[in-house]
Design an enzyme around this catalytic site. Structure first.
Site, short mmCIF file in Angstrom:
data_model
loop_
_atom_site.label_atom_id
_atom_site.label_comp_id
_atom_site.label_asym_id
_atom_site.label_seq_id
_atom_site.Cartn_x
_atom_site.Cartn_y
_atom_site.Cartn_z
N VAL A 19 0.70 -1.10 0.25
CA VAL A 19 0.09 0.10 0.05
C VAL A 19 0.88 1.67 0.03
O VAL A 19 0.53 2.20 -0.51
CB VAL A 19 -1.15 0.16 1.48
N LYS A 109 -5.76 -1.39 10.24
CA LYS A 109 -7.25 -1.59 11.79
C LYS A 109 -6.89 -2.17 12.79
O LYS A 109 -7.79 -1.84 14.03
CB LYS A 109 -8.10 -2.03 10.49
N GLU A 133 -10.08 5.95 6.36
CA GLU A 133 -11.17 5.24 5.23
C GLU A 133 -10.13 3.67 4.51
O GLU A 133 -11.24 2.63 4.45
CB GLU A 133 -10.90 6.19 3.63
N VAL A 136 -10.66 -0.34 6.48
CA VAL A 136 -12.05 -1.47 6.38
C VAL A 136 -12.03 -0.94 4.69
O VAL A 136 -13.12 -0.01 4.92
CB VAL A 136 -12.89 -0.81 7.55
N GLY A 138 -11.03 -1.83 2.09
CA GLY A 138 -10.12 -1.43 1.40
C GLY A 138 -10.89 0.07 0.33
O GLY A 138 -10.49 1.60 0.97
N ASP A 205 -8.86 -9.79 11.36
CA ASP A 205 -9.18 -9.25 10.76
C ASP A 205 -10.37 -8.59 10.87
O ASP A 205 -10.89 -6.88 10.60
CB ASP A 205 -8.25 -8.93 9.10
N LYS A 209 -12.27 -4.64 11.93
CA LYS A 209 -11.88 -3.58 10.96
C LYS A 209 -14.23 -3.94 11.60
O LYS A 209 -14.51 -2.61 11.91
CB LYS A 209 -12.77 -4.04 10.06
N1 HSE Z 1 -5.64 -9.03 4.39
C1 HSE Z 1 -6.89 -8.08 4.40
C2 HSE Z 1 -8.48 -8.73 3.45
C3 HSE Z 1 -6.64 -6.84 4.02
O1 HSE Z 1 -7.91 -9.44 2.67
O2 HSE Z 1 -9.29 -7.79 3.29
C4 HSE Z 1 -7.30 -5.51 3.73
O3 HSE Z 1 -7.63 -4.92 4.78
#
Ligand code: HSE
Length: 432
Positions: A19, A109, A133, A136, A138, A205, A209
């Site tokens: 990123v 996050k 932004e 959460v 992308g 993850d 979020k």
């Molecule tokens: N590893 C995360 C996903 C990346 O697969 O959504 C974006 O937060």
């Protein structure tokens, strides 16, 4: 109001992974447009990297350092962009920036889930902006709508697919019959997964979020110890096939909902979604989130939820917002957890369930099973029995019930001599 910034907007970028590198490139590629949109030029003052020895043509002639905290503390940057990941060092970087009044843009996050309330307070105290932004879903504009567009409404539920890696894996397993390990490897090769994919597949993850979404939707802090998290590690191709036979697909969902006006339940788990529900057609790394609000009704957000370029789109959008505020001598509205709602345990959630049992195929068994559901106040909507010989497969679908009532029902079922095995229990989300 502060003094409007007059010169170029200095931007320090901490982290040059998938990123971070895209953000630096996007700023360079769109420099003239960004200048016009902000009214001032953007100048990347430096990039903090882990390994200074690596050749990085993608960063152009931007100065590179390995000292992230020193870069964040350097006053030549009025915006610090944190894209290094992890919590501890990222926290040091972000607090160093906010304490000197620099605005912060991050896509981290885990950091926000752990320290979001504290960081918002620090931003407010130091008259700085904090935008995230990209943290959460992308590229999908979702947090700004929650912070700004829905701010006059009353949100009751946020539900969606917020992890691209697990959605990609489940899609490959559903559409191609791929096994879990091969699908995970492909997701990693495509840059969707975190460095350690455990956070993706375990649901952590998505949970981070969901906490961020819940805070913004319900104006409250969230007690992480009450957030229920279940990942996709135990979902098999056989589960997916069984779901398909009943007209469902399996999706990893993140849900944050108001319960009885008293508190908020935040949960992440695989769930059955009807094949004709819009979430069932969200495939691969795409994410989609439903926001339900009293006046607006249901609003759906859909787009690319993972990957360097989509996340960079959200990050650069935040940089422009923070830069415009600096150019105007203003700051965005702070996020206040004023509602102070309780985070309620999973047992308080209400949803529908699917329970798959192997039972003795004898007279009275169906009645005994039905009685166990009734004893806990769980109403049955559909029963399907298959099988021959002395054992039958019994699939029971319920009307809405609390998770506590369903768990108590399943515990009772396990005690029944006629129930040989509770093969599977899954929540059902989304009306067909
Ligand atoms: N590893 C995360 C996903 C990346 O697969 O959504 C974006 O937060």
């Amino acid at each position: 109001m502060s003094e409007p910034q007059a010169g170029p907007i200095g931007v320090a970028v901490v982290g040059a992974g998938t990123v971070g590198a895209r953000v630096v490139q996007q700023i360079a590629e769109h420099a003239e447009d960004l200048r016009s949109r902000i009214g001032l030029p953007v100048q990347v003052t430096g990039v903090a990297v882990r390994d200074a020895g690596r050749d990085r043509p993608e960063l152009g002639d931007v100065p590179v350092t390995t000292d992230a905290v020193v870069l964040a503390a350097d006053p030549s940057a009025s915006i610090v962009v944190e894209l290094m990941g992890g919590v501890e060092q990222a926290h040091a970087v972000v607090t160093a920036a906010l304490r000197r009044g620099a605005s912060v843009v991050t896509a981290n996050k885990a950091l926000l889930a752990a320290h979001g309330v504290e960081l918002h307070r620090l931003a407010r105290e130091n008259h700085a902006d904090l935008y995230y932004e990209g943290a959460v879903a992308g590229a999908i504009p979702l947090l700004r709508p929650l912070r700004e567009s829905f701010v006059g409404d009353h949100i009751t539920k946020v539900l969606g697919i917020v992890n691209g890696t697990t959605n990609y894996i489940l899609t490959q397993m559903t559409d191609e019959g791929s096994d879990y390990a091969a699908a995970l490897k492909q997701a990693q090769d495509l840059g969707y997964a975190e460095a350690d994919p455990t956070a993706d597949v375990s649901g952590q993850d998505s949970a981070a979020k969901a906490v961020i979404l819940a805070r913004l939707a319900f104006h409250t802090d969230i007690d992480a110890s009450q957030v229920s998290v279940e990942g996709i590690e135990s979902v098999s191709v056989a589960d997916i096939e069984a779901a398909r036979a009943m007209g469902f697909v399996i999706k990893l969902l993140a849900v944050a909902e108001l319960v009885d006006g008293e508190g908020v339940v935040v949960r992440v788990h695989p769930a059955l979604v009807p094949q004709n529900h819009p979430l069932s057609s969200v495939r691969g790394p795409f994410n989609a989130v439903f926001v339900s609000a009293s006046a607006a009704g249901d609003v759906m957000f859909y787009g690319r939820g993972a990957g360097g370029a989509p996340t960079a789109s959200a990050v650069v959008g935040d940089i422009v917002t923070a830069a415009r505020n600096l150019a105007a001598g203003s700051r965005g509205f702070a996020v206040e957890p004023y509602a102070a709602l309780a985070t309620l345990p999973l047992g308080r959630a209400r949803t529908r369930y699917y329970v798959n049992l192997h039972v003795a195929d004898e007279p009275g068994v169906l009645a005994t099973v039905a009685t166990a559901f009734a004893a806990h106040g769980v109403s049955i909507s559909v029963v399907r029995q298959d099988g021959a010989g002395d054992e039958a497969s019994l699939v029971v679908r319920t009307h809405e019930a609390t998770d506590a009532a369903l768990s108590a029902t399943v515990a009772s079922l396990r005690e029944l001599p006629a129930v040989r095995n509770v093969v599977g229990v899954m929540r059902v989300e989304g009306q067909a």
